[in-house]
Motif scaffolding. Structure first.
Motif, mmCIF file in Angstrom:
data_model
loop_
_atom_site.group_PDB
_atom_site.id
_atom_site.type_symbol
_atom_site.label_atom_id
_atom_site.label_comp_id
_atom_site.label_asym_id
_atom_site.label_seq_id
_atom_site.Cartn_x
_atom_site.Cartn_y
_atom_site.Cartn_z
ATOM 1 N N LEU A 359 -0.570 19.131 100.674
ATOM 2 C CA LEU A 359 -0.736 19.357 102.113
ATOM 3 C C LEU A 359 0.523 19.980 102.706
ATOM 4 N N SER A 360 1.664 19.556 102.233
ATOM 5 C CA SER A 360 2.917 20.157 102.721
ATOM 6 C C SER A 360 3.000 21.621 102.326
ATOM 7 N N ALA A 361 2.573 21.917 101.123
ATOM 8 C CA ALA A 361 2.595 23.317 100.680
ATOM 9 C C ALA A 361 1.647 24.168 101.521
ATOM 10 N N ILE A 362 0.461 23.628 101.819
ATOM 11 C CA ILE A 362 -0.491 24.376 102.648
ATOM 12 C C ILE A 362 0.086 24.611 104.035
ATOM 13 N N GLY A 363 0.707 23.596 104.602
ATOM 14 C CA GLY A 363 1.281 23.743 105.933
ATOM 15 C C GLY A 363 2.422 24.750 105.949
ATOM 16 N N HIS A 364 3.275 24.729 104.917
ATOM 17 C CA HIS A 364 4.381 25.689 104.863
ATOM 18 C C HIS A 364 3.852 27.109 104.699
ATOM 19 N N ALA A 365 2.875 27.296 103.822
ATOM 20 C CA ALA A 365 2.308 28.633 103.624
ATOM 21 C C ALA A 365 1.617 29.111 104.896
ATOM 22 N N ASN A 366 0.973 28.244 105.582
ATOM 23 C CA ASN A 366 0.290 28.627 106.823
ATOM 24 C C ASN A 366 1.297 29.073 107.877
ATOM 25 N N ILE A 385 -6.164 26.065 111.040
ATOM 26 C CA ILE A 385 -5.662 25.500 109.779
ATOM 27 C C ILE A 385 -4.479 24.580 110.038
ATOM 28 N N GLY A 386 -3.565 25.019 110.897
ATOM 29 C CA GLY A 386 -2.398 24.194 111.194
ATOM 30 C C GLY A 386 -2.766 22.877 111.861
ATOM 31 N N ASP A 387 -3.718 22.929 112.800
ATOM 32 C CA ASP A 387 -4.139 21.695 113.480
ATOM 33 C C ASP A 387 -4.752 20.702 112.506
ATOM 34 N N ASN A 388 -5.582 21.193 111.591
ATOM 35 C CA ASN A 388 -6.222 20.284 110.649
ATOM 36 C C ASN A 388 -5.237 19.771 109.611
ATOM 37 N N VAL A 389 -4.259 20.591 109.251
ATOM 38 C CA VAL A 389 -3.219 20.102 108.351
ATOM 39 C C VAL A 389 -2.430 18.977 109.025
ATOM 40 N N ALA A 390 -2.116 19.160 110.314
ATOM 41 C CA ALA A 390 -1.396 18.114 111.045
ATOM 42 C C ALA A 390 -2.236 16.848 111.165
ATOM 43 N N VAL A 392 -4.642 15.813 109.047
ATOM 44 C CA VAL A 392 -4.698 15.134 107.754
ATOM 45 C C VAL A 392 -3.355 14.486 107.438
ATOM 46 N N ASN A 393 -2.265 15.158 107.793
ATOM 47 C CA ASN A 393 -0.954 14.576 107.542
ATOM 48 C C ASN A 393 -0.744 13.306 108.365
ATOM 49 N N PHE A 508 -11.731 -2.694 116.168
ATOM 50 C CA PHE A 508 -10.451 -2.813 115.463
ATOM 51 C C PHE A 508 -10.586 -2.674 113.949
ATOM 52 N N GLU A 509 -11.716 -2.156 113.489
ATOM 53 C CA GLU A 509 -11.874 -1.908 112.062
ATOM 54 C C GLU A 509 -11.191 -0.588 111.685
ATOM 55 N N PRO A 510 -10.527 -0.532 110.556
ATOM 56 C CA PRO A 510 -9.893 0.735 110.145
ATOM 57 C C PRO A 510 -10.946 1.799 109.859
ATOM 58 N N PHE A 511 -10.619 3.029 110.256
ATOM 59 C CA PHE A 511 -11.449 4.212 110.035
ATOM 60 C C PHE A 511 -12.723 4.214 110.882
ATOM 61 N N TYR A 512 -12.790 3.360 111.887
ATOM 62 C CA TYR A 512 -13.926 3.404 112.804
ATOM 63 C C TYR A 512 -13.476 4.100 114.079
ATOM 64 N N THR A 513 -14.175 5.158 114.461
ATOM 65 C CA THR A 513 -13.813 5.904 115.659
ATOM 66 C C THR A 513 -15.057 6.542 116.265
ATOM 67 N N THR A 514 -15.022 6.701 117.571
ATOM 68 C CA THR A 514 -16.099 7.397 118.284
ATOM 69 C C THR A 514 -15.666 8.788 118.721
ATOM 70 N N SER A 515 -14.459 9.170 118.353
ATOM 71 C CA SER A 515 -13.929 10.481 118.720
ATOM 72 C C SER A 515 -13.895 11.382 117.492
ATOM 73 N N SER A 516 -14.278 12.617 117.688
ATOM 74 C CA SER A 516 -14.283 13.561 116.557
ATOM 75 C C SER A 516 -12.867 13.929 116.122
ATOM 76 N N LYS A 517 -11.875 13.688 116.993
ATOM 77 C CA LYS A 517 -10.496 14.041 116.667
ATOM 78 C C LYS A 517 -9.668 12.832 116.241
ATOM 79 N N GLY A 518 -10.272 11.654 116.203
ATOM 80 C CA GLY A 518 -9.528 10.459 115.867
ATOM 81 C C GLY A 518 -9.622 10.127 114.391
ATOM 82 N N THR A 519 -8.683 9.310 113.933
ATOM 83 C CA THR A 519 -8.682 8.876 112.533
ATOM 84 C C THR A 519 -9.279 7.478 112.367
ATOM 85 N N GLY A 520 -9.443 6.756 113.467
ATOM 86 C CA GLY A 520 -9.973 5.407 113.368
ATOM 87 C C GLY A 520 -8.948 4.375 112.954
ATOM 88 N N LEU A 521 -7.669 4.733 113.001
ATOM 89 C CA LEU A 521 -6.604 3.817 112.576
ATOM 90 C C LEU A 521 -5.680 3.406 113.711
#
Length: 570
Positions: A359-366, A385-390, A392-393, A508-521
């Motif tokens: 992921l770091s390599a993809i972000g640097h290349a981007n 691409i940069g937003d999604n790399v951020a 996932v990171n 308060f469960e991990p990975f549960y979210t109602t937002s498309s941009k959230g991680t649920g954590l």
């Protein structure tokens, strides 16, 4: 050998479906009949002493002897029915036969119908109609009627009296009508008594089953009145609410149960909201500590309950009863989190090596690619691409943070100053009007919480609030609730729509979210940071009233800090 007294024999002519209690009623009725017989015999003797001139000389001797013998037999019958409960029908018929014979002798001695003693026949005939089968009662009535007719005919033929055959016939007809009426009424009463006894047994069995189910149920069940008075509750409910024989009190009278009292009042006004989540803290109530000392040994800070309201169908009875179902969801939530974390823990190492480095390599290349692009379309794609790399990171960082148990700094923290600094930072980064975030009710209390951890928790909660708030003045509020010397609570509330009960169950469960941009954590990490500082983060339904209430709001995030240490107390 068992020498216990055997139970009294039951009347043989009674229907077999009658209960023992119903059959015992017949013996009591027979005893009442015997007592009445004694009274009638005494009255006849008194009548003899007062008006003996109404009888002839021969009749006077017969009358006195007959009344004395009748009184003696009445006492014998009463004692026999009380001490020898056998042969019910035999005792009854022998008593009725004695009554008919004695009354017939007195009736003849007194001069027949003109004496007025014919009315005495109703006493044994009515008793027979109540306690004997209908055919036997009619048979005894026929004997009495035939005797009266025969006595009237004999007097008419012998010239000893007036023609009274018609009157005797009318008396007989009246006796038959009375016996039929009394027998039917008695049969109906016996049937109703048997039905009532059967219903009583069924109700007793149902109550026993209900008590067993309520005592063994893991969920709490509480019966309350319209004013919130606690009328009944099973052991699970008593344990959840910290009650020990405190039934009869009102929910609003106990400070620790105010969240339930508020939710109950709101449900009665709005029945559609029948399920809420509340957090109660019985251990903070001194009165409840006296009632239930077990709360002082609780290790957890609060009891998180799923509360469901239901109305009992009692309006036709002229009263209102409601049932509150309580479920302690703390263990369920912890179990769900542990299951997810168990599988996630095995992935942490591989994520760190297999995902983070590429992921770091993809972000640097981007980033290098973005420097050489001039086309707006290409620049937009590179930005995606940069937003999604951020994103996932950030997810990888959150996952790695879960495995780190940082040791908090256990030093006193001035809450008001930290919140003031956080407000200035948050207003600047979010470009907010300073009036949107209201911290005027954050009192200057001292808590024990790592400042870095508390800042991370509050930024997460405020980030969620700004997403749904109207951004009007005081649409987001931070305020402190608590009594000096006890655990303080920091409330984070906004005027956006409240979280539904379905979402709250997994909030308060991990990975549960109602937002498309959230991680649920985010919320899970915030709660873990609170637990790491001996505090508790929860979402509670509160229904505020008064000028400080936020319109349209029914819930808020509540941080319950650890109990203040002795040196922190004044």
């Amino acid at each position: 050998m068992d020498t216990a007294t055997p139970p009294p024999a039951l009347p043989r002519h009674l229907p077999p479906h009658l209960s023992a209690a119903a059959r015992e009623t017949f013996w009591r009725s027979l005893q009442t009949l015997n007592a009445t017989r004694v009274v009638i015999a005494l009255v006849l003797l008194v009548y003899l002493s007062i008006d003996s001139r109404a009888l002839t000389t021969s009749g006077d001797f017969l009358y006195a002897q007959t009344c004395a013998a009748y009184l003696f037999l009445a006492i014998v019958f009463a004692l026999m029915a009380a001490w020898w409960r056998r042969r019910f029908l035999v005792q009854l018929l022998s008593q009725v036969a004695c009554d008919l014979v004695v009354i017939s002798l007195l009736y003849t001695a007194a001069g027949g119908l003109r004496s007025g003693l014919a009315i005495l026949y109703l006493f044994p005939l009515a008793g027979c109609a109540i306690l004997a089968p209908l055919m036997l009662a009619l048979f005894c009535t026929a004997l009495a009627s035939l005797y009266m007719l025969a006595e009237s005919i004999w007097r008419a033929l012998s010239g000893a009296g007036d023609m009274a055959v018609l009157q005797a016939g009318l008396y007989g007809a009246a006796f038959f009508a009375a016996v039929l009426l009394v027998n039917r009424m008695a049969a109906r009463l016996i049937k109703q008594e048997a039905l009532a006894a059967q219903r009583g047994v069924e109700i007793g069995v149902q109550q026993a089953v209900n008590r067993l189910v309520m005592s063994q149920a893991g969920d709490g069940i509480v019966v309350v009145g319209p004013d919130g008075e606690l009328l009944a509750g099973n052991p699970a409910a008593r344990q959840m609410l910290g009650l020990a024989g405190a039934l009869g009190l009102r929910l609003a009278a106990m400070p620790s149960l105010h969240p339930i009292a508020q939710a109950y009042a709101h449900w009665r006004a709005n029945p559609a909201l029948h399920t809420v989540y509340v957090t109660i803290k019985p251990y903070t109530d001194p009165a409840l500590q006296e009632l239930a000392a077990a709360w002082s040994a609780r290790a957890d800070l609060a009891a998180h309950l799923k509360v469901r309201f239901a109305a009992a169908d009692t309006m036709e009875l002229g009263t209102e009863r409601n049932v509150i179902f309580l479920q302690d969801v703390t263990a369920i939530e912890n179990q769900a989190q542990q299951l997810k974390l168990a599988s996630m823990g095995r992935l942490t190492a591989s994520i760190a090596h297999e995902v983070r480095n590429p992921l770091s390599a993809i972000g640097h290349a981007n980033s290098l690619l973005a420097e050489d692009l001039d086309s707006p379309v290409h620049a937009r794609l590179v930005k995606i691409i940069g937003d999604n790399v951020a994103r996932v990171n950030r997810m990888v960082e959150d996952i790695l943070q879960l495995s780190r148990k940082a040791h908090p700094h256990d030093e006193p923290l001035a809450l008001a100053s930290l919140v003031a600094e956080l407000k200035a930072e948050f207003d600047e980064t979010q470009r907010l009007d300073p009036r949107v975030l209201d911290i005027s009710r954050v009192s200057d209390v001292t808590v024990r919480f790592d400042p870095v951890h508390l800042r991370a928790v509050l930024l997460n909660l405020l980030g969620n609030a700004i997403r749904y708030a109207s951004r009007q003045p005081s649409s987001i509020r931070l305020f402190v609730v608590g009594v000096q010397g006890r655990s303080a609570e920091l409330h984070v509330q906004d005027d956006g729509p409240g979280i539904s009960t379905e979402v709250r169950a997994h909030l308060f469960e991990p990975f549960y979210t109602t937002s498309s941009k959230g991680t649920g954590l985010g919320l899970y990490l915030a709660r873990e940071l609170c637990l790491n500082n001996d505090a508790m983060l929860d979402y509670e339904y509160r229904f505020d009233t008064g000028p400080v209430a936020v319109p349209g709001s029914s819930g808020r995030f509540v941080i319950t800090f650890a109990q203040p240490s002795r040196e922190d107390r004044p």
